[in-house]
Design an enzyme around this catalytic site. Structure first.
Site, PDB file in Angstrom:
ATOM      1  N   LYS A  21      -8.819  -4.265  -3.603  1.00 34.31           N
ATOM      2  CA  LYS A  21      -7.400  -4.516  -3.861  1.00 34.31           C
ATOM      3  C   LYS A  21      -7.096  -6.005  -4.058  1.00 34.31           C
ATOM      4  O   LYS A  21      -6.250  -6.370  -4.874  1.00 34.31           O
ATOM      5  CB  LYS A  21      -6.543  -3.954  -2.727  1.00 34.31           C
ATOM      6  CG  LYS A  21      -6.474  -2.438  -2.689  1.00 34.31           C
ATOM      7  CD  LYS A  21      -5.514  -1.960  -1.606  1.00 34.31           C
ATOM      8  CE  LYS A  21      -5.405  -0.449  -1.589  1.00 34.31           C
ATOM      9  NZ  LYS A  21      -4.438   0.031  -0.574  1.00 34.31           N
ATOM     10  N   THR A  78      -2.709   0.377  -4.379  1.00 30.09           N
ATOM     11  CA  THR A  78      -3.174   1.615  -3.780  1.00 30.09           C
ATOM     12  C   THR A  78      -4.551   2.031  -4.291  1.00 30.09           C
ATOM     13  O   THR A  78      -5.000   1.578  -5.347  1.00 30.09           O
ATOM     14  CB  THR A  78      -2.152   2.738  -4.081  1.00 30.09           C
ATOM     15  OG1 THR A  78      -2.630   3.986  -3.556  1.00 30.09           O
ATOM     16  CG2 THR A  78      -1.918   2.881  -5.574  1.00 30.09           C
ATOM     17  N   GLY A  79      -5.179   2.916  -3.554  1.00 28.76           N
ATOM     18  CA  GLY A  79      -6.411   3.522  -4.019  1.00 28.76           C
ATOM     19  C   GLY A  79      -6.166   4.647  -5.005  1.00 28.76           C
ATOM     20  O   GLY A  79      -7.087   5.115  -5.674  1.00 28.76           O
ATOM     21  N   ASP A  86      -2.227  -0.582   5.981  1.00 27.59           N
ATOM     22  CA  ASP A  86      -2.552   0.096   7.251  1.00 27.59           C
ATOM     23  C   ASP A  86      -4.009   0.479   7.415  1.00 27.59           C
ATOM     24  O   ASP A  86      -4.443   0.803   8.518  1.00 27.59           O
ATOM     25  CB  ASP A  86      -1.713   1.375   7.369  1.00 27.59           C
ATOM     26  CG  ASP A  86      -2.253   2.492   6.480  1.00 27.59           C
ATOM     27  OD1 ASP A  86      -2.297   2.304   5.241  1.00 27.59           O
ATOM     28  OD2 ASP A  86      -2.648   3.545   7.016  1.00 27.59           O
ATOM     29  N   ASN A 108      -9.160  -0.099   3.497  1.00 21.68           N
ATOM     30  CA  ASN A 108      -9.169  -0.592   2.113  1.00 21.68           C
ATOM     31  C   ASN A 108      -8.042  -1.583   1.833  1.00 21.68           C
ATOM     32  O   ASN A 108      -7.866  -2.036   0.706  1.00 21.68           O
ATOM     33  CB  ASN A 108      -9.128   0.564   1.107  1.00 21.68           C
ATOM     34  CG  ASN A 108      -7.864   1.394   1.193  1.00 21.68           C
ATOM     35  OD1 ASN A 108      -7.194   1.441   2.234  1.00 21.68           O
ATOM     36  ND2 ASN A 108      -7.528   2.065   0.108  1.00 21.68           N
ATOM     37  N   ASP A 122       0.854  -1.192   0.000  1.00 23.62           N
ATOM     38  CA  ASP A 122       0.000   0.000   0.000  1.00 23.62           C
ATOM     39  C   ASP A 122       0.892   1.246   0.000  1.00 23.62           C
ATOM     40  O   ASP A 122       2.078   1.176   0.360  1.00 23.62           O
ATOM     41  CB  ASP A 122      -0.893  -0.040   1.241  1.00 23.62           C
ATOM     42  CG  ASP A 122      -1.642   1.256   1.460  1.00 23.62           C
ATOM     43  OD1 ASP A 122      -2.344   1.692   0.534  1.00 23.62           O
ATOM     44  OD2 ASP A 122      -1.508   1.833   2.559  1.00 23.62           O
ATOM     45  N   MET A 123       0.309   2.397  -0.369  1.00 31.47           N
ATOM     46  CA  MET A 123       1.109   3.627  -0.409  1.00 31.47           C
ATOM     47  C   MET A 123       0.894   4.525   0.803  1.00 31.47           C
ATOM     48  O   MET A 123       1.750   4.630   1.663  1.00 31.47           O
ATOM     49  CB  MET A 123       0.822   4.408  -1.701  1.00 31.47           C
ATOM     50  CG  MET A 123       1.524   3.851  -2.925  1.00 31.47           C
ATOM     51  SD  MET A 123       1.396   4.942  -4.360  1.00 31.47           S
ATOM     52  CE  MET A 123       2.313   6.377  -3.807  1.00 31.47           C
ATOM     53  N   ASP A 124      -0.251   5.188   0.874  1.00 29.34           N
ATOM     54  CA  ASP A 124      -0.485   6.174   1.926  1.00 29.34           C
ATOM     55  C   ASP A 124      -0.589   5.497   3.288  1.00 29.34           C
ATOM     56  O   ASP A 124      -1.376   4.568   3.493  1.00 29.34           O
ATOM     57  CB  ASP A 124      -1.760   6.965   1.628  1.00 29.34           C
ATOM     58  CG  ASP A 124      -1.614   7.801   0.367  1.00 29.34           C
ATOM     59  OD1 ASP A 124      -0.931   8.831   0.419  1.00 29.34           O
ATOM     60  OD2 ASP A 124      -2.163   7.398  -0.675  1.00 29.34           O
TER      61      ASP A 124
END
Length: 271
Positions: free
Chosen positions: A197, A42-43, A220, A223, A8-10
């Site tokens: 995802k 990621t979203g 984290d 999502n 994941d990114m954020d």
């Protein structure tokens, strides 16, 4: 043996300042050198991912899963391997839910730009567009069908209290027809029914011939739940909520402590 790492990114790959720590870059490059596929999951859409992906300095074919799993892309030429966009009638239906909630914006995400249904997007919507290096275009309902790019993600945006109220009133109805998730305090995201995802990762894993048991996922937020449940090794960030940590096999350091680097070195590269 870990063959693929979905990240994941954020709140995960990026620190709280939306920067990419050098420790994470180094660990990802070490994983690639060990023959592990790296998949950013990621979203965000392409515009909000490519500048960070370029910082990783990867030269082999890797993959990104964007829009909460609704599109999968190869990274050497950013071609689309798989995509599941929303239909125009879906978007019009989703727009109907904000008619009685003027404090909530509906923003549509393509892999190039954002589109706001109305005349003046809120400061929150504009700030989110700026954060992901994306232009936001106000459009009318009638212009929705004329958007040339695929719309993968519809995002209800507003102050946290407004989104709390909107979600309480509309979540049951929306989730009967779509996949909705509260990924940020200011954001409730909606995708095509059954897509998240993990569906994007499952499609990619099948394409690559990799079993879910040989996949490590790091996340984290809400999502990321399906992603963590799909992977053979689920790693929650130290800054994740207790709900996320309870679903994980391991917990790493926080995103401000290069938790991705720690997870890769401790759980993927150590034999």
């Amino acid at each position: 043996m870990i063959e693929l790492i979905a990240i994941d990114m954020d709140g995960t790959l990026l620190d709280s300042r939306k920067q990419l720590p050098q420790e994470n870059i180094d660990a990802i490059q070490a994983a690639v050198a060990a023959g592990i596929k790296i998949v950013i999951c990621t979203g965000r859409s392409k515009a909000g991912v490519k500048p960070y992906f370029d910082q990783l300095g990867l030269t082999e074919e890797e993959y990104v899963i964007l829009n909460n799993g609704c599109s999968v892309h190869e990274t050497l030429n950013w071609s689309t391997l798989y995509g599941q966009p929303l239909k125009t009638e879906d978007i019009l239906d989703l727009q109907s839910h904000v008619d009685a909630n003027p404090e909530v914006d509906l923003v549509l995400a393509t892999n190039k730009d954002y589109y706001f249904i109305g005349e003046n997007p809120s400061a929150i919507a504009q700030a989110d567009a700026d954060m992901v290096f994306t232009k936001i275009h106000p459009i009318s309902k009638e212009a929705i069908a004329k958007i040339e790019e695929s719309v993968y993600n519809a995002m209800y945006m507003g102050e946290a209290e407004a989104i709390d109220d909107f979600q309480a009133k509309n979540e049951k109805v929306i989730n009967a027809h779509y996949s909705g998730v509260r990924s940020q305090t200011f954001l409730y995201e909606v995708m095509t029914k059954g897509y998240h995802k993990a569906t994007g990762l499952a499609h990619l894993a099948n394409h690559l011939g990799i079993e879910s048991g040989n996949i490590m996922a790091i996340g984290d937020a809400n999502n990321d739940l399906e992603l963590l449940n799909y992977a053979g090794l689920a790693v929650a960030m130290g800054n994740a909520s207790d709900t996320i940590k309870e679903q994980a096999n391991k917990v790493t350091k926080s995103n401000d402590q290069a938790g991705v680097a720690y997870a890769i070195k401790e759980f993927a590269l150590k034999v």
